[in-house]
Write an enzyme that holds these catalytic residues in place. Structure first.
Site, PDB file in Angstrom:
ATOM      1  CB  THR A 133      79.230  17.235  26.856  1.00  0.00           C
ATOM      2  OG1 THR A 133      80.024  17.794  28.002  1.00  0.00           O
ATOM      3  CG2 THR A 133      77.869  17.433  27.385  1.00  0.00           C
ATOM      4  CD  GLU A 135      80.984  20.674  31.609  1.00  0.00           C
ATOM      5  OE1 GLU A 135      80.443  21.212  32.509  1.00  0.00           O
ATOM      6  OE2 GLU A 135      82.274  20.759  31.438  1.00  0.00           O
ATOM      7  CE1 TYR A 157      77.483  22.386  25.386  1.00  0.00           C
ATOM      8  CE2 TYR A 157      78.184  21.069  27.356  1.00  0.00           C
ATOM      9  CZ  TYR A 157      78.217  21.192  25.770  1.00  0.00           C
ATOM     10  OH  TYR A 157      78.958  20.409  25.019  1.00  0.00           O
TER      11      TYR A 157
HETATM   12  P1  NAP Z   1      82.238  23.976  17.850  1.00  0.00           P
HETATM   13  O1  NAP Z   1      83.457  24.239  17.224  1.00  0.00           O
HETATM   14  O2  NAP Z   1      81.462  25.141  18.959  1.00  0.00           O
HETATM   15  O3  NAP Z   1      81.086  23.963  16.660  1.00  0.00           O
HETATM   16  C1  NAP Z   1      79.522  23.812  17.151  1.00  0.00           C
HETATM   17  C2  NAP Z   1      79.143  24.357  15.658  1.00  0.00           C
HETATM   18  O4  NAP Z   1      77.768  24.273  16.184  1.00  0.00           O
HETATM   19  C3  NAP Z   1      79.708  25.584  15.441  1.00  0.00           C
HETATM   20  O5  NAP Z   1      80.181  25.381  14.019  1.00  0.00           O
HETATM   21  C4  NAP Z   1      78.368  26.392  15.288  1.00  0.00           C
HETATM   22  O6  NAP Z   1      78.047  27.456  14.394  1.00  0.00           O
HETATM   23  C5  NAP Z   1      77.234  25.389  15.106  1.00  0.00           C
HETATM   24  N1  NAP Z   1      75.965  26.109  15.589  1.00  0.00           N
HETATM   25  C6  NAP Z   1      75.527  26.277  16.923  1.00  0.00           C
HETATM   26  N2  NAP Z   1      74.415  26.851  16.885  1.00  0.00           N
HETATM   27  C7  NAP Z   1      73.890  26.341  15.684  1.00  0.00           C
HETATM   28  C8  NAP Z   1      72.591  26.442  14.989  1.00  0.00           C
HETATM   29  N3  NAP Z   1      71.534  27.040  15.911  1.00  0.00           N
HETATM   30  N4  NAP Z   1      72.346  25.871  13.865  1.00  0.00           N
HETATM   31  C9  NAP Z   1      73.337  25.479  13.196  1.00  0.00           C
HETATM   32  N5  NAP Z   1      74.513  25.412  13.626  1.00  0.00           N
HETATM   33  C10 NAP Z   1      74.726  25.857  14.849  1.00  0.00           C
HETATM   34  O7  NAP Z   1      82.072  22.690  18.862  1.00  0.00           O
HETATM   35  P2  NAP Z   1      82.927  21.284  18.720  1.00  0.00           P
HETATM   36  O8  NAP Z   1      84.124  21.245  19.311  1.00  0.00           O
HETATM   37  O9  NAP Z   1      83.220  21.083  17.266  1.00  0.00           O
HETATM   38  O10 NAP Z   1      82.148  20.209  19.402  1.00  0.00           O
HETATM   39  C11 NAP Z   1      81.075  19.469  18.721  1.00  0.00           C
HETATM   40  C12 NAP Z   1      80.147  18.972  19.452  1.00  0.00           C
HETATM   41  O11 NAP Z   1      80.604  18.425  20.644  1.00  0.00           O
HETATM   42  C13 NAP Z   1      79.107  20.045  20.144  1.00  0.00           C
HETATM   43  O12 NAP Z   1      77.702  19.395  20.109  1.00  0.00           O
HETATM   44  C14 NAP Z   1      79.969  20.015  21.552  1.00  0.00           C
HETATM   45  O13 NAP Z   1      78.778  20.636  22.535  1.00  0.00           O
HETATM   46  C15 NAP Z   1      80.162  18.543  21.873  1.00  0.00           C
HETATM   47  N6  NAP Z   1      81.299  18.497  22.796  1.00  0.00           N
HETATM   48  C16 NAP Z   1      82.583  19.114  22.575  1.00  0.00           C
HETATM   49  C17 NAP Z   1      83.537  19.052  23.503  1.00  0.00           C
HETATM   50  C18 NAP Z   1      84.914  19.470  23.182  1.00  0.00           C
HETATM   51  O14 NAP Z   1      85.784  19.693  24.202  1.00  0.00           O
HETATM   52  N7  NAP Z   1      85.304  20.273  22.100  1.00  0.00           N
HETATM   53  C19 NAP Z   1      83.251  18.360  24.552  1.00  0.00           C
HETATM   54  C20 NAP Z   1      82.078  17.633  24.798  1.00  0.00           C
HETATM   55  C21 NAP Z   1      81.099  17.814  23.943  1.00  0.00           C
HETATM   56  P3  NAP Z   1      78.775  29.216  14.467  1.00  0.00           P
HETATM   57  O15 NAP Z   1      80.214  28.814  14.131  1.00  0.00           O
HETATM   58  O16 NAP Z   1      77.798  29.717  13.228  1.00  0.00           O
HETATM   59  O17 NAP Z   1      78.448  29.224  15.833  1.00  0.00           O
END
Ligand code: NAP
Length: 340
Positions: A133, A135, A157
């Site tokens: 990320t 971040e 984070y």
């Molecule tokens: P998201 O929609 O929040 O998806 C993350 C998923 O991880 C959720 O479905 C969540 O499940 C699951 N999760 C959380 N804790 C868990 C656990 N202990 N065991 C199994 N599953 C778990 O995030 P996203 O936007 O798709 O992002 C994908 C990745 O990219 C993440 O790693 C995020 O940190 C990274 N990222 C995203 C952005 C952005 O702007 N979107 C930017 C930089 C980095 P629940 O629904 O049950 O909570």
């Protein structure tokens, strides 16, 4: 044969019911992959995302269960693992740093170690993608951020993601694993969780368009972010693992907008010029550990992966608002037609 070949290959996507997991699963399915997607047991957002995950083999798995990950590797023998599951809300990471560290760092270490053991058993080389990320860079810098910019993480984070990022590099160098970090800048879609600001802005604009009022509480609306579309960013993830050498890549648009821009574009997309009337400025939402501006330099991804963002900021925001309007007027929360 490489991962670029369009034969049946198996991908394991953690967090498949998240925004990126869903888009990536659909992309890989459309290219003939067998996709196994993990969802968090019990609390998962699968109920919401199920309409978009047809053809994906869903398994329950808590990311923190390292032994369980080994079982998944044995059971499915994937060619590629995309680790997208995470505690993904930056601001909220102060509420439970231990959980954040376990999910976003320790679990990644367990996965990498499992991949090494998997290969030692002479099963096969597996390619690994880690969702890193912007971040990790923290908040004090000038200019566009690139792969060699120093990390100065300032939230639980970001600290966990930064250490996981370094672990990926260490395992690549020490164990010769095909492991990549995608340094993802903010990316959005109509399927972004409501805890994220772009999603709340889209909902507020849609509510206004439908004669309702859903005020959006924001801290500082003059922060600059490099916002892209999730549908574009999962293509970069796919290309990283299809490339002939592993590496780390900034995934960004290279341009920034302010939250004020986002408000204006969102409301203008439904013919409204009164976003301030639907805004509540709450200074306590502003954090001193938050960067004033984050802009990525995606030139390595452009050069080596032939990837660049194709969705404009205006189109992205307008699409998010349009889907919110559909949700309000039809009463249907999720539908494949929202994919556009
Ligand atoms: P998201 O929609 O929040 O998806 C993350 C998923 O991880 C959720 O479905 C969540 O499940 C699951 N999760 C959380 N804790 C868990 C656990 N202990 N065991 C199994 N599953 C778990 O995030 P996203 O936007 O798709 O992002 C994908 C990745 O990219 C993440 O790693 C995020 O940190 C990274 N990222 C995203 C952005 C952005 O702007 N979107 C930017 C930089 C980095 P629940 O629904 O049950 O909570």
């Amino acid at each position: 044969m490489t991962l670029a070949d369009p034969v049946t290959r198996t991908a394991l996507i953690t967090g498949v019911a998240g925004q990126d997991g869903m888009y990536l699963a659909r992309l890989l399915r459309s290219q003939g992959w067998h996709v196994v997607g993990t969802v968090r047991p019990g609390l998962s957002s699968l109920a919401r995302m199920a309409p978009y995950l047809g053809g994906v083999q869903i398994v329950e798995h808590d990311l923190r269960d390292g032994l369980g990950f080994g079982d998944l590797m044995t059971r499915f023998s994937p060619d590629a693992v995309f680790n997208l599951a995470a505690f993904s809300a930056v601001g909220r990471s102060w509420t439970d740093p231990e959980l954040v560290t376990h999910t976003n760092l320790i679990a990644v270490g367990q996965m990498l170690e499992t991949l090494v053991r998997h290969r030692e058993k002479n099963v096969k080389d597996v390619r690994f993608f880690q969702a890193s990320t912007a971040e990790v860079f923290g908040s004090e810098f000038a200019g566009a951020l690139h792969e060699e910019t120093a990390h100065r993480p300032r939230t639980p984070y970001a600290v966990a993601k930064s250490a996981a990022h370094q672990l990926v590099i260490s395992y690549r160098e020490h164990h010769d694993l095909f492991a990549c970090n995608g340094i993802l800048f903010n990316h959005e879609s109509p399927f972004r969780g409501r805890q994220f600001v772009a999603s709340r802005i889209a909902a507020a604009a849609a509510a206004a368009a439908c004669g309702q009022r859903l005020p959006v509480a924001l801290g500082d609306i003059d922060i600059h972010r490099d916002w892209g579309a999730a549908v574009d960013y999962v293509e970069a993830m796919r290309r990283m693992l299809a490339h002939d050498v592993p590496g780390d890549y900034v995934v960004a648009t290279g341009t920034t907008h302010t939250l004020r821009d986002m408000l204006n574009v969102a409301f203008a997309s439904v013919g409204r010029d009164d976003p301030e009337d639907h805004l509540e400025i709450q200074p306590h939402l502003w954090s001193t550990t938050q960067a004033e501006s984050l802009r990525g330099d995606p030139s390595r991804a452009e050069r080596e992966l032939r990837w660049s963002a194709t969705t404009s900021f205006e189109d992205l925001v307008a699409q998010m608002v349009a889907v919110e309007v559909e949700r309000i007027t039809s009463g249907v929360g999720e539908s494949e037609k929202y994919l556009g």
